[in-house]
Design an enzyme around this catalytic site. Structure first.
Site, PDB file in Angstrom:
ATOM      1  N   LYS A 108      38.673  37.972  34.318  1.00 59.74           N
ATOM      2  CA  LYS A 108      38.183  36.600  34.363  1.00 59.74           C
ATOM      3  C   LYS A 108      36.768  36.442  33.810  1.00 59.74           C
ATOM      4  CE  LYS A 108      41.391  34.918  37.877  1.00 59.74           C
ATOM      5  NZ  LYS A 108      42.285  34.236  36.931  1.00 59.74           N
ATOM      6  N   ASP A 163      40.417  44.953  43.823  1.00 60.60           N
ATOM      7  CA  ASP A 163      40.707  43.916  42.836  1.00 60.60           C
ATOM      8  C   ASP A 163      39.612  42.859  42.949  1.00 60.60           C
ATOM      9  OD1 ASP A 163      41.529  41.704  41.394  1.00 60.60           O
ATOM     10  OD2 ASP A 163      43.623  41.829  42.026  1.00 60.60           O
ATOM     11  N   PHE A 184      47.268  38.240  45.881  1.00 58.17           N
ATOM     12  CA  PHE A 184      47.576  37.740  44.547  1.00 58.17           C
ATOM     13  C   PHE A 184      46.872  38.647  43.541  1.00 58.17           C
ATOM     14  CE2 PHE A 184      46.911  35.428  40.641  1.00 58.17           C
ATOM     15  CZ  PHE A 184      48.197  34.958  40.391  1.00 58.17           C
TER      16      PHE A 184
END
Length: 407
Positions: free
Chosen positions: A260, A231, A146
């Site tokens: 984030k 990531d 994801f």
């Protein structure tokens, strides 16, 4: 006329369903305020936030130093554009580069933007440095990944919910099994410019790869002249008990993709961080963002780096993470099938014959704990790094009670 703001929980949930696209299926909780690890809803009920904005709130809600940094910058300057240099930009980029052990930063806004940036940079590096023939660059990714929901990113997703009915898809990606170094090795050829991987897969259910996997990727990328792109949007910045999840195997990728928690739960901030030999391939006009690296984002992001530089949050995540995993593992056989994760990040597989992840999330919310399901029967837990040992014990006790009641 009654406004949405004046509605209590049932009305506000109904209004949200009426006026917004149904791209999320939220729990029936309407949050109106928050502090630290706790939030309160419009009806005055309090909840321990064990999701933390999918790791965007690593430092808790409204961390005092982050709010102070934002307030101070709001009183001065919020946006220019990258047509100019503002006075917060260099310090943010310098401090983040040093935290990562790199020497260049490309700031963006969202995680998906940062991943798209990493893809473009990898391809440019492949053509301009490695010498891959034009239009032939390939990137190897992992099944279960994801990385976001843009058109290019969902082109290499293996999740039908993210991918179905959104084609045609962007070519140039090869998907291999996560954790399988032999499959990764076989997928790399002379056209491969990068391996893009989550050191721990978050959306898949906090899946930790086999020991030595990241070390093996590092070795293969070095041997085959391929960029290792990590990531760390969810796994980085203290979540797993280290600054980066790659640190657990003492691995350093060519590129970190961050987001984030980099915005401190205040503003969206993301970045790609790499060496000059990689990010230096970009030329003016080839990539950019109106809001990327804006003064407000940089002021908050610099304070985030300062918080991480002390090591306090990494230590808290490591120490409290051991407690969280021990408490969760003790529920094995009582409705819990498996527990995975590192630090204050856990994927909890529930017995689907007993209760679904959605039902467990709803019942936890009724007991004052916010968590979220993924892939049917898995709960994801990621409390803010400011959570206390007592709060962890209480949250796991509520999960135990939910499972007991389900039996």
């Amino acid at each position: 006329m009654t406004t949405v703001e004046s509605l209590r929980t049932p009305g506000a949930v109904e209004a949200a369903e009426r006026w917004t696209a149904h791209n999320y299926h939220p729990l029936p909780v309407v949050i109106a305020g928050a502090d630290g690890a706790w939030v309160n809803d419009v009806d005055g009920r309090r909840y321990l936030d064990c999701l933390a904005g999918y790791s965007a709130l690593n430092f808790g809600h409204r961390h005092p130093s982050l709010i102070a940094a934002a307030h101070a910058q709001l009183d001065r300057l919020t946006l220019t554009s990258r047509a100019f240099v503002h006075d917060q930009f260099a310090e943010f980029c310098r401090s983040l580069a040093e935290l990562c052990g790199k020497d260049m930063v490309l700031p963006m806004n969202t995680g998906a933007e940062a991943v798209e940036t990493a893809i473009k940079v990898s391809r440019a590096w492949g053509y301009r440095v490695k010498g891959v023939p034009a239009e032939r660059a390939s990137i190897v990714v992992a099944a279960g990944n994801f990385h976001g929901r843009t058109t290019t990113i969902i082109s290499f997703s293996t999740d039908p919910d993210a991918r179905a009915d959104f084609g045609p898809y962007t070519p140039g990606f090869r998907v291999v099994a996560y954790g399988d170094l032999d499959a990764l090795d076989a997928a790399i050829d002379d056209t491969t410019v990068a391996v893009l991987i989550e050191p721990i897969q978050g959306e898949a259910g906090v899946v930790v790869p086999p020991a030595g996997y990241l070390t093996g990727i590092r070795r293969l990328c070095t041997e085959r002249n391929v960029l290792f792109v990590a990531d760390e949007i969810q796994s980085g910045l203290g979540r797993t008990g280290r600054t980066f999840a790659c640190d657990h195997e003492n691995v350093v990728p060519e590129m970190y993709v961050l987001g984030k928690a980099l915005g401190g739960g205040v503003v969206p901030v993301s970045a790609v961080v790499a060496g000059h030999e990689v990010l230096g391939v970009l030329k003016p006009g080839e990539h950019g963002s109106t809001f990327g690296g804006n003064p407000l984002a940089c002021a908050v992001g610099t304070e985030v780096v300062r918080l991480l530089a002390t090591g306090e949050f990494q230590r808290r995540s490591a120490e409290l993470g051991e407690r969280l995993h021990a408490r969760l593992t003790a529920l094995t056989g009582q409705g819990v099938v498996a527990v995975r994760g590192r630090g204050l990040w856990a994927g909890v597989d529930l017995d689907p014959a007993l209760i679904s992840g959605r039902a467990a999330s709803e019942r936890l919310a009724a007991k004052g704990v916010l968590a979220k399901d993924t892939h049917g029967s898995t709960l994801r837990l990621a409390p803010p790094l400011v959570v206390t040992a007592e709060e962890i014990d209480w949250a796991v006790a509520q999960l135990g009670a939910v499972l007991t009641e389900a039996r």
